[in-house]
Design a protein around this motif. Sequence first.
Motif, PDB file in Angstrom:
ATOM      1  N   ALA A   1       0.819  -1.210   0.000  1.00 38.16           N
ATOM      2  CA  ALA A   1       0.000   0.000   0.000  1.00 38.16           C
ATOM      3  C   ALA A   1       0.852   1.260   0.000  1.00 38.16           C
ATOM      4  O   ALA A   1       0.445   2.299  -0.535  1.00 38.16           O
ATOM      5  CB  ALA A   1      -0.929  -0.001   1.213  1.00 38.16           C
ATOM      6  N   LEU A   2       2.039   1.165   0.587  1.00 39.65           N
ATOM      7  CA  LEU A   2       2.942   2.324   0.643  1.00 39.65           C
ATOM      8  C   LEU A   2       3.795   2.462  -0.613  1.00 39.65           C
ATOM      9  O   LEU A   2       4.600   3.396  -0.717  1.00 39.65           O
ATOM     10  CB  LEU A   2       3.852   2.213   1.872  1.00 39.65           C
ATOM     11  N   GLY A   3       3.634   1.548  -1.555  1.00 40.91           N
ATOM     12  CA  GLY A   3       4.347   1.658  -2.826  1.00 40.91           C
ATOM     13  C   GLY A   3       5.710   1.013  -2.854  1.00 40.91           C
ATOM     14  O   GLY A   3       6.472   1.207  -3.802  1.00 40.91           O
ATOM     15  N   ALA A   4       6.038   0.235  -1.801  1.00 48.52           N
ATOM     16  CA  ALA A   4       7.313  -0.500  -1.815  1.00 48.52           C
ATOM     17  C   ALA A   4       7.151  -1.776  -2.637  1.00 48.52           C
ATOM     18  O   ALA A   4       6.047  -2.123  -3.081  1.00 48.52           O
ATOM     19  CB  ALA A   4       7.728  -0.837  -0.387  1.00 48.52           C
ATOM     20  N   ASN A   5       8.256  -2.474  -2.836  1.00 51.39           N
ATOM     21  CA  ASN A   5       8.243  -3.767  -3.516  1.00 51.39           C
ATOM     22  C   ASN A   5       8.535  -4.846  -2.480  1.00 51.39           C
ATOM     23  O   ASN A   5       9.696  -5.163  -2.222  1.00 51.39           O
ATOM     24  CB  ASN A   5       9.290  -3.794  -4.627  1.00 51.39           C
ATOM     25  N   PRO A   6       7.503  -5.421  -1.852  1.00 51.46           N
ATOM     26  CA  PRO A   6       7.731  -6.392  -0.782  1.00 51.46           C
ATOM     27  C   PRO A   6       8.320  -7.698  -1.308  1.00 51.46           C
ATOM     28  O   PRO A   6       7.873  -8.230  -2.323  1.00 51.46           O
ATOM     29  CB  PRO A   6       6.330  -6.629  -0.206  1.00 51.46           C
ATOM     30  N   THR A   7       9.332  -8.193  -0.608  1.00 47.80           N
ATOM     31  CA  THR A   7       9.956  -9.464  -0.958  1.00 47.80           C
ATOM     32  C   THR A   7      10.085 -10.299   0.303  1.00 47.80           C
ATOM     33  O   THR A   7      10.757  -9.902   1.253  1.00 47.80           O
ATOM     34  CB  THR A   7      11.364  -9.253  -1.560  1.00 47.80           C
TER      35      THR A   7
END
Length: 324
Positions: free
Chosen positions: A180-186
């Motif tokens: 939701a915050l625009g990061a790229n979760p891995t």
Amino acid sequence: MKILKLLGLATAIVFSGVSAHAETELKLAHAAPDTDLQQTLAVFFKEQVKARTNGSVKVTIFPQGQLGNDQAMIDGARSGIIDIVMTGLNNLTGLVPDAGAFELPFMFPNRNLAYKVLDGEVGQGVSAQFTQHGLKMLGYPENGYRNMTNNRGPIRVPADVAGLNMRVNNSKALNDMFAALGANPTQLPVAELYTALETGVVDAQDHPIGIVLSFKFNEVQKYLSLTQHAYSALALAMNNAKFNGLTADEQKVVLEVAAEAVAMQRKLAQEKEASMIAELQASGTKVNTDVDAAAFQAAVKPVWDGYIAQNGDAVVNAILATQK
């Protein structure tokens, strides 16, 4: 004949003595280094259980993932290969989705409210649900408030998170939050995180202060932002059949010592946090506290909505009611 009878009697006495003083050995496993407060808790638990059971229950500690990663340790505890596991509560939300409510961002405005919920009726209600999965919940030690580290710059507002390659654990709430915050979760196991940060596979992560220090993430991260975006509990859980196999007195000791160990570890976590931050700063980590918490709370509201849509609002409402 008399000699044979005497030998038989002696043998019976020997075996009777062994049975009366049978020892139980418990394997306790966790993923943290032996410099972490999780190990401090484990050592306290080991020593006190042995002392208070007069040696009838002995605990052997396996730190730093010696018996596998978190999922392997949980599987081991459920099957009985491992007797006690200490792991992030997030690793158990797949078994008991209600536990995921504790992981929601900004759920607990302060530690005391978190303790009140986890140790009270709401937390105990969730604990009871683990029994059907082969686990006896002994308590909820502290992992701590999660904060963000990265190599790009200070994080003050939600926009500062956008574009970061963020390592996340398997908590759906945190995955949804960073998306939701625009990061790229891995998703990566914590044991692989240092190397991933060092090699640039990811450039950011979130953990409580104690984990950042004990895993030495400060060696491969430049910035620490005290976002305190989620309170993270640990779970101290025992194989249920193993617990039931203890005598009533031994069960009482295990539960009492576990409660004392959790309280001790939480107290140390609070007392040491400021000095740990200072140690990180001394090592060269740039720390900022000017975080717009209200902006982050507004930005992550959809995470709460998503959790409630999937799991209902009963536990969330019970937690909020406890905080009033």
